[in-house]
Design a protein around this motif. Structure first.
Motif, PDB file in Angstrom:
ATOM      1  N   ALA A 107       1.790   0.048   1.759  1.00 40.36           N
ATOM      2  CA  ALA A 107       2.844  -0.497   2.603  1.00 40.36           C
ATOM      3  C   ALA A 107       4.174   0.151   2.245  1.00 40.36           C
ATOM      4  O   ALA A 107       4.517   0.280   1.071  1.00 40.36           O
ATOM      5  N   VAL A 108       4.913   0.588   3.257  1.00 42.16           N
ATOM      6  CA  VAL A 108       6.215   1.212   3.032  1.00 42.16           C
ATOM      7  C   VAL A 108       7.308   0.152   3.086  1.00 42.16           C
ATOM      8  O   VAL A 108       8.047  -0.052   2.137  1.00 42.16           O
ATOM      9  N   SER A 109       7.433  -0.541   4.212  1.00 42.18           N
ATOM     10  CA  SER A 109       8.364  -1.651   4.418  1.00 42.18           C
ATOM     11  C   SER A 109       8.118  -2.119   5.841  1.00 42.18           C
ATOM     12  O   SER A 109       7.080  -1.809   6.424  1.00 42.18           O
ATOM     13  N   SER A 110       9.055  -2.819   6.438  1.00 41.37           N
ATOM     14  CA  SER A 110       8.915  -3.186   7.851  1.00 41.37           C
ATOM     15  C   SER A 110       9.685  -2.225   8.752  1.00 41.37           C
ATOM     16  O   SER A 110       9.610  -2.334   9.973  1.00 41.37           O
ATOM     17  N   VAL A 111      10.403  -1.275   8.154  1.00 41.47           N
ATOM     18  CA  VAL A 111      11.268  -0.366   8.915  1.00 41.47           C
ATOM     19  C   VAL A 111      10.996   1.083   8.522  1.00 41.47           C
ATOM     20  O   VAL A 111      10.854   1.402   7.337  1.00 41.47           O
ATOM     21  N   LEU A 112      10.909   1.955   9.544  1.00 41.06           N
ATOM     22  CA  LEU A 112      10.835   3.394   9.326  1.00 41.06           C
ATOM     23  C   LEU A 112      12.173   3.975   9.777  1.00 41.06           C
ATOM     24  O   LEU A 112      12.498   3.988  10.959  1.00 41.06           O
ATOM     25  N   LYS A 113      12.954   4.429   8.811  1.00 41.07           N
ATOM     26  CA  LYS A 113      14.307   4.897   9.096  1.00 41.07           C
ATOM     27  C   LYS A 113      14.302   6.317   9.654  1.00 41.07           C
ATOM     28  O   LYS A 113      13.295   7.024   9.579  1.00 41.07           O
ATOM     29  N   SER A 114      15.438   6.715  10.201  1.00 33.50           N
ATOM     30  CA  SER A 114      15.597   8.060  10.746  1.00 33.50           C
ATOM     31  C   SER A 114      15.260   9.104   9.689  1.00 33.50           C
ATOM     32  O   SER A 114      15.759   9.052   8.563  1.00 33.50           O
ATOM     33  N   GLY A 115      14.359  10.028  10.048  1.00 33.79           N
ATOM     34  CA  GLY A 115      13.956  11.089   9.132  1.00 33.79           C
ATOM     35  C   GLY A 115      12.764  10.754   8.264  1.00 33.79           C
ATOM     36  O   GLY A 115      12.219  11.641   7.597  1.00 33.79           O
ATOM     37  N   GLN A 116      12.310   9.492   8.265  1.00 34.32           N
ATOM     38  CA  GLN A 116      11.178   9.096   7.429  1.00 34.32           C
ATOM     39  C   GLN A 116       9.846   9.322   8.143  1.00 34.32           C
ATOM     40  O   GLN A 116       9.779   9.337   9.370  1.00 34.32           O
ATOM     41  N   THR A 117       8.779   9.459   7.338  1.00 34.95           N
ATOM     42  CA  THR A 117       7.442   9.781   7.846  1.00 34.95           C
ATOM     43  C   THR A 117       6.401   8.856   7.231  1.00 34.95           C
ATOM     44  O   THR A 117       6.501   8.488   6.056  1.00 34.95           O
ATOM     45  N   GLN A 136      -0.571   5.195   5.008  1.00 36.76           N
ATOM     46  CA  GLN A 136       0.687   4.465   4.860  1.00 36.76           C
ATOM     47  C   GLN A 136       0.930   3.596   6.090  1.00 36.76           C
ATOM     48  O   GLN A 136       0.508   3.943   7.194  1.00 36.76           O
ATOM     49  N   TYR A 137       1.623   2.485   5.898  1.00 37.92           N
ATOM     50  CA  TYR A 137       1.852   1.584   7.024  1.00 37.92           C
ATOM     51  C   TYR A 137       3.130   0.779   6.840  1.00 37.92           C
ATOM     52  O   TYR A 137       3.642   0.616   5.728  1.00 37.92           O
ATOM     53  N   LEU A 138       3.643   0.294   7.978  1.00 38.42           N
ATOM     54  CA  LEU A 138       4.716  -0.686   7.972  1.00 38.42           C
ATOM     55  C   LEU A 138       4.078  -2.069   8.006  1.00 38.42           C
ATOM     56  O   LEU A 138       3.040  -2.265   8.644  1.00 38.42           O
ATOM     57  N   ARG A 139       4.718  -3.027   7.347  1.00 36.72           N
ATOM     58  CA  ARG A 139       4.222  -4.402   7.351  1.00 36.72           C
ATOM     59  C   ARG A 139       5.339  -5.312   7.836  1.00 36.72           C
ATOM     60  O   ARG A 139       6.483  -5.205   7.384  1.00 36.72           O
ATOM     61  N   SER A 140       5.016  -6.190   8.790  1.00 37.13           N
ATOM     62  CA  SER A 140       6.025  -7.106   9.323  1.00 37.13           C
ATOM     63  C   SER A 140       6.519  -8.026   8.210  1.00 37.13           C
ATOM     64  O   SER A 140       5.789  -8.295   7.248  1.00 37.13           O
ATOM     65  N   PRO A 141       7.759  -8.525   8.307  1.00 33.23           N
ATOM     66  CA  PRO A 141       8.302  -9.395   7.255  1.00 33.23           C
ATOM     67  C   PRO A 141       7.436 -10.618   6.960  1.00 33.23           C
ATOM     68  O   PRO A 141       7.386 -11.082   5.818  1.00 33.23           O
ATOM     69  N   ASN A 142       6.727 -11.136   7.991  1.00 34.07           N
ATOM     70  CA  ASN A 142       5.864 -12.299   7.758  1.00 34.07           C
ATOM     71  C   ASN A 142       4.463 -11.912   7.290  1.00 34.07           C
ATOM     72  O   ASN A 142       3.600 -12.778   7.106  1.00 34.07           O
ATOM     73  N   ALA A 143       4.230 -10.594   7.119  1.00 39.67           N
ATOM     74  CA  ALA A 143       2.968 -10.045   6.588  1.00 39.67           C
ATOM     75  C   ALA A 143       1.765 -10.273   7.503  1.00 39.67           C
ATOM     76  O   ALA A 143       0.624 -10.071   7.091  1.00 39.67           O
ATOM     77  N   ARG A 144       1.991 -10.631   8.768  1.00 41.49           N
ATOM     78  CA  ARG A 144       0.880 -10.880   9.690  1.00 41.49           C
ATOM     79  C   ARG A 144       0.440  -9.615  10.429  1.00 41.49           C
ATOM     80  O   ARG A 144      -0.676  -9.544  10.929  1.00 41.49           O
ATOM     81  N   TYR A 145       1.320  -8.611  10.504  1.00 43.43           N
ATOM     82  CA  TYR A 145       1.019  -7.401  11.265  1.00 43.43           C
ATOM     83  C   TYR A 145       1.279  -6.162  10.415  1.00 43.43           C
ATOM     84  O   TYR A 145       2.126  -6.182   9.507  1.00 43.43           O
ATOM     85  N   LYS A 146       0.561  -5.091  10.735  1.00 42.44           N
ATOM     86  CA  LYS A 146       0.858  -3.811  10.100  1.00 42.44           C
ATOM     87  C   LYS A 146       0.697  -2.686  11.118  1.00 42.44           C
ATOM     88  O   LYS A 146      -0.117  -2.767  12.044  1.00 42.44           O
TER      89      LYS A 146
END
Length: 255
Positions: free
Chosen positions: A37-47, A52-62
């Motif tokens: 898990a990276v975070s819930s946000v993929l910032k400009s320029g990030q890959t 690798q995955y984003l995870r929602s703040p409530n941890a219900r989605y990725k």
């Protein structure tokens, strides 16, 4: 009916919630890649690379970049959105020009057409919607397009294009129908129901087509590229050329 040209700029519509009615996409078996898990946000320029995955703040989605090259939103073990890019070794990048793009090497396999917006970022929300924002303005989301469907893009079942004023929704129904609604009431449709799993493509050749398993069920017969589809504030659905010439609309058909 007079055709009013719509702006291509993104509206400030709130991102739509993904409901439990959204069907799961069939995914291929995955090679073993340790998921991180990276975070819930993929910032400009990030890959995001494979695993690798984003995870929602409530941890219900990725939002997972799979080893097979497909970018998928999961609710638990069920997939609710997919980029349909099965090319091993692919990565997804929130580019500095504002576009979210899936690439392998120098080849772009998929992008969301939100370029021209510096400092844009991708956020996986608590409702399961993955949204590209510039500041607080939504530019694109996995569940809906805002006012336009660009050339090369596809509407899968339950996905929709929403007018900038939020009154009209052009929705790909799971029954196979492409239907326009005004405040929840049916205003127009392609009469292609009875074809479960059909999807709609704004093709690169300029034709808007409803397909089922590669077979065309309905089209606008507008072969002039590049074209794009607009859902306007007046309720008209129009296929335009890049020069803003209307080629087809729901009231008059091909022009």
């Amino acid at each position: 009916m007079k055709i009013k040209l719509t702006a291509l700029a993104a509206a400030t519509l709130a991102a739509a919630a993904v409901t439990s009615a959204v069907p799961a996409f069939a995914e291929t078996a995955q090679p073993r890649v340790e998921a991180t898990a990276v975070s819930s946000v993929l910032k400009s320029g990030q890959t995001l690379k494979a695993g690798q995955y984003l995870r929602s703040p409530n941890a219900r989605y990725k939002l997972l970049m799979q080893a097979d090259g497909n970018l998928v939103v999961y609710k638990g073990s069920s997939s609710i959105w997919s980029s349909h890019t099965w090319v091993k070794g692919s990565v997804v990048t929130m580019r500095k020009d504002g576009a979210l793009a899936i690439t392998k090497g120098t080849k772009t396999l998929w992008n969301n057409h939100s370029w021209g917006h510096t400092n844009a970022f991708l956020s996986l929300q608590n409702d399961g919607n993955a949204v590209v924002y510039q500041g607080k303005t939504p530019l694109w989301s996995t569940y809906q397009w805002i006012s336009t469907l660009p050339s090369g893009m596809t509407l899968y079942p339950y996905q929709k294009v929403v007018s900038q004023n939020g009154v009209y929704q052009l929705r790909q129904e799971p029954s196979g129908d492409l239907a326009l609604y005004r405040s929840g009431k049916l205003a127009w449709h392609t009469r292609t129901s009875g074809h479960k799993g059909a999807y709609t493509v704004m093709q690169a050749d300029g034709n808007l087509v409803v397909y089922l398993k590669g077979k065309a069920l309905w089209s606008t017969h507008t072969w002039r590229k590049p074209n794009w589809l607009a859902v306007q504030n007046d309720g008209n659905v129009v296929v335009y050329t890049a020069g803003m010439k209307a080629l087809w609309d729901r009231y008059h058909g091909k022009r």
